[in-house]
Design a protein around this motif. Structure first.
Motif, PDB file in Angstrom:
ATOM      1  N   ASN A 109      43.002  47.286  41.465  1.00  0.00           N
ATOM      2  CA  ASN A 109      42.463  48.439  40.726  1.00  0.00           C
ATOM      3  C   ASN A 109      41.144  48.941  41.296  1.00  0.00           C
ATOM      4  O   ASN A 109      40.522  49.848  40.734  1.00  0.00           O
ATOM      5  N   GLY A 110      40.703  48.340  42.405  1.00  0.00           N
ATOM      6  CA  GLY A 110      39.475  48.814  43.048  1.00  0.00           C
ATOM      7  C   GLY A 110      38.225  48.068  42.647  1.00  0.00           C
ATOM      8  O   GLY A 110      37.144  48.338  43.186  1.00  0.00           O
ATOM      9  N   MET A 111      38.309  47.098  41.713  1.00  0.00           N
ATOM     10  CA  MET A 111      37.131  46.312  41.356  1.00  0.00           C
ATOM     11  C   MET A 111      36.701  45.441  42.530  1.00  0.00           C
ATOM     12  O   MET A 111      37.526  44.762  43.132  1.00  0.00           O
ATOM     13  N   HIS A 112      35.404  45.457  42.821  1.00  0.00           N
ATOM     14  CA  HIS A 112      34.840  44.599  43.861  1.00  0.00           C
ATOM     15  C   HIS A 112      34.147  43.421  43.169  1.00  0.00           C
ATOM     16  O   HIS A 112      33.210  43.616  42.379  1.00  0.00           O
ATOM     17  N   ILE A 113      34.575  42.194  43.452  1.00  0.00           N
ATOM     18  CA  ILE A 113      34.071  41.005  42.777  1.00  0.00           C
ATOM     19  C   ILE A 113      33.328  40.127  43.777  1.00  0.00           C
ATOM     20  O   ILE A 113      33.866  39.781  44.831  1.00  0.00           O
ATOM     21  N   HIS A 114      32.096  39.793  43.446  1.00  0.00           N
ATOM     22  CA  HIS A 114      31.282  38.893  44.250  1.00  0.00           C
ATOM     23  C   HIS A 114      30.922  37.672  43.411  1.00  0.00           C
ATOM     24  O   HIS A 114      30.356  37.810  42.320  1.00  0.00           O
ATOM     25  N   GLN A 115      31.254  36.490  43.901  1.00  0.00           N
ATOM     26  CA  GLN A 115      30.783  35.252  43.274  1.00  0.00           C
ATOM     27  C   GLN A 115      29.440  34.922  43.928  1.00  0.00           C
ATOM     28  O   GLN A 115      29.370  34.616  45.113  1.00  0.00           O
ATOM     29  N   THR A 116      28.363  35.006  43.136  1.00  0.00           N
ATOM     30  CA  THR A 116      27.004  35.012  43.681  1.00  0.00           C
ATOM     31  C   THR A 116      26.180  33.863  43.106  1.00  0.00           C
ATOM     32  O   THR A 116      26.211  33.607  41.900  1.00  0.00           O
ATOM     33  N   ARG A 117      25.428  33.192  43.975  1.00  0.00           N
ATOM     34  CA  ARG A 117      24.566  32.109  43.516  1.00  0.00           C
ATOM     35  C   ARG A 117      23.390  32.665  42.718  1.00  0.00           C
ATOM     36  O   ARG A 117      22.744  33.628  43.137  1.00  0.00           O
ATOM     37  N   VAL A 118      23.100  32.014  41.579  1.00  0.00           N
ATOM     38  CA  VAL A 118      21.978  32.383  40.724  1.00  0.00           C
ATOM     39  C   VAL A 118      21.276  31.099  40.278  1.00  0.00           C
ATOM     40  O   VAL A 118      21.854  30.012  40.356  1.00  0.00           O
ATOM     41  N   VAL A 412      30.582  42.196  39.347  1.00  0.00           N
ATOM     42  CA  VAL A 412      31.748  43.066  39.506  1.00  0.00           C
ATOM     43  C   VAL A 412      31.298  44.522  39.528  1.00  0.00           C
ATOM     44  O   VAL A 412      30.568  44.968  38.638  1.00  0.00           O
ATOM     45  N   ARG A 413      31.720  45.248  40.554  1.00  0.00           N
ATOM     46  CA  ARG A 413      31.381  46.666  40.695  1.00  0.00           C
ATOM     47  C   ARG A 413      32.663  47.500  40.733  1.00  0.00           C
ATOM     48  O   ARG A 413      33.660  47.077  41.310  1.00  0.00           O
ATOM     49  N   GLY A 414      32.598  48.665  40.128  1.00  0.00           N
ATOM     50  CA  GLY A 414      33.752  49.542  40.106  1.00  0.00           C
ATOM     51  C   GLY A 414      33.352  51.005  39.994  1.00  0.00           C
ATOM     52  O   GLY A 414      32.195  51.366  40.203  1.00  0.00           O
ATOM     53  N   ASN A 415      34.332  51.842  39.637  1.00  0.00           N
ATOM     54  CA  ASN A 415      34.048  53.273  39.461  1.00  0.00           C
ATOM     55  C   ASN A 415      34.759  53.822  38.230  1.00  0.00           C
ATOM     56  O   ASN A 415      35.400  54.876  38.274  1.00  0.00           O
ATOM     57  N   GLY A 416      34.674  53.038  37.141  1.00  0.00           N
ATOM     58  CA  GLY A 416      35.258  53.494  35.882  1.00  0.00           C
ATOM     59  C   GLY A 416      36.501  52.752  35.449  1.00  0.00           C
ATOM     60  O   GLY A 416      37.192  53.199  34.520  1.00  0.00           O
ATOM     61  N   GLN A 417      36.811  51.621  36.070  1.00  0.00           N
ATOM     62  CA  GLN A 417      37.999  50.863  35.688  1.00  0.00           C
ATOM     63  C   GLN A 417      37.915  50.396  34.234  1.00  0.00           C
ATOM     64  O   GLN A 417      36.856  50.025  33.770  1.00  0.00           O
ATOM     65  N   SER A 418      39.055  50.429  33.549  1.00  0.00           N
ATOM     66  CA  SER A 418      39.115  49.961  32.158  1.00  0.00           C
ATOM     67  C   SER A 418      40.489  49.403  31.871  1.00  0.00           C
ATOM     68  O   SER A 418      41.425  49.583  32.655  1.00  0.00           O
TER      69      SER A 418
END
Length: 420
Positions: A109-118, A412-418
């Motif tokens: 669906n175009g979602m970009h997912i990053h597993q990021t250290r925090v 998670v970054r997207g452009n309006g996914q729902s």
């Protein structure tokens, strides 16, 4: 102080640490390194003050009759303060794990997912005797973006206060948020129990000390604990072991430094090579002052005191070694899994299949092939400084460097996914 007063004081520290942690998580690597440089500079500037505070602890320790080794671990001078400051310089050079992308992928669906250290967030460190731990623990936790509450041993209270004050004051001059590094300033025993109840504010507790301290923390803590139990480390001389290597690694593992968690405590020798390998190993060990405690089969080959069942479970931290002759690789693995502490265990062999079976069969944090157990260390692994060696399986195992002082989140970054 009453228990209620101790609880209230510790709760205020914990609440302040939580607030500081949110600010720390937003610092850049450059900002953190600038703060660390300021901390190191402040330690150097306050060296005479820190040494003077340490003198109070030494005097009190002598009055209480502390043993000479304990006093030696406690003692600071200007050169040791410089070594502590130099340790901060080394942490500056370590890569910052915060913000590191562990994995990334894109969904259909175009979602970009990053597993990021925090950062983990807020960490309580409970430790004994060595005042340098005040700096080592606080600085490592800070570089990984965490706020820290330190509870040191009562014998080092003046030294710990002086070091913690220097770190916080020096750091604040360069932008360190208030309450990022806090030391419990009193020695009441109930402060350990109080800290263990701060699960609303603390994300993790790391106890560093004797078995009694660790068991107390594990039994009382309401939040996750990363613990370091005994270092009952083994070395197995396999049927295909090179004699010279077996001698070298046994002697190094046992005698290079005895009072540490990765020193060898039990030697296992395959029965097919015991008659040739054991005498050569024992000769060098005895020359170095090692007392050998052996099973009956061992004592039939070399001079040794009789080993008891208790010996197989003992972390000597001394020039004492228990030795057992075994008939197979599997018997060695079973002995280690039964009597070991899941810390570090090594096999000496030229047989790759035997090595692979040993590495997969031993349930230990570090498993070595043709390597001294003394190399189970964060610096030797290339992590730089370490907070300790975890014998747990979650969430950190083995030498704990900066990376192990982080958690992760999904960005998670997207452009309006729902969801429909």
């Amino acid at each position: 102080m009453t228990e209620a007063e101790v609880f209230s004081a510790v709760e205020e520290l914990a609440r302040n640490a939580r607030a500081a942690s949110y600010k720390l998580s937003q610092l850049t690597t450059d900002q953190k390194n600038a703060i660390l440089r300021a901390m190191a500079a402040e330690l150097r500037a306050r060296a005479p003050e820190i040494v003077a505070a340490n003198a109070f602890d030494l005097a009190a320790g002598e009055e209480k009759g502390l043993a000479a080794p304990m006093l030696d671990r406690l003692r600071l001078d200007v050169s040791k303060v410089e070594a502590i400051a130099s340790g901060i310089d080394q942490v500056i050079e370590l890569p910052d794990p915060v913000g590191q992308i562990m994995e990334k992928w894109t969904r259909p669906n175009g979602m970009h997912i990053h597993q990021t250290r925090v950062p983990i967030g807020t960490i309580g460190i409970i430790y004994e005797s060595r005042p340098n731990v005040t700096s080592d623990a606080a600085v490592l936790c800070f570089k990984a973006g965490n706020a820290t509450i330190l509870r040191g041993g009562s014998e080092a209270i003046h030294s710990n206060r002086a070091i913690a004050d220097a770190l916080q004051a020096g750091g604040e001059a360069e932008g360190l948020p208030a309450h990022s590094i806090q030391l419990i300033p009193f020695t009441d025993r109930s402060s350990v129990s109080a800290l263990c109840k701060m699960d609303k504010w603390l994300d993790l507790i790391i106890p560093r000390g004797g078995k009694g301290l660790i068991e107390t923390v594990v039994s009382q803590a309401r939040m996750p604990v990363i613990k370091h139990y005994d270092g009952v480390c083994h070395l197995f001389v396999d049927a295909a072991a090179d004699l010279d290597m077996a001698v070298k690694l046994t002697v190094n593992s046992k005698t290079q430094k005895t009072g540490v968690c990765n020193a060898l405590e039990t030697l296992l020798v395959h029965s097919s090579v015991a008659a040739t390998h054991l005498p050569a190993i024992a000769e060098i060990l005895v020359e170095k002052g090692v007392e050998i405690r052996g099973c009956e089969r061992t004592r039939a080959i070399i001079d040794a005191l009789p080993a008891t069942e208790e010996d197989w479970d003992t972390e000597y931290l001394d020039l004492i070694l228990s030795v057992k002759v075994v008939d197979s690789l599997q018997e060695a693995i079973d002995h280690i899994n039964t009597h070991g502490s899941h810390h570090t265990d090594s096999i000496v062999t030229a047989d790759q299949a035997a090595a692979d079976a040993f590495l997969s069969g031993c349930d230990s944090a570090c498993v070595f092939h043709n390597v001294s157990t003394r190399l189970a260390d964060g610096e030797e692994f290339g992590f730089g400084a370490e907070i300790g060696i975890s014998t747990d399986k979650l969430h950190a195992r083995g030498p704990m460097g900066l990376r192990e002082l982080t958690s992760y989140q999904y960005r998670v970054r997207g452009n309006g996914q729902s969801k429909w």
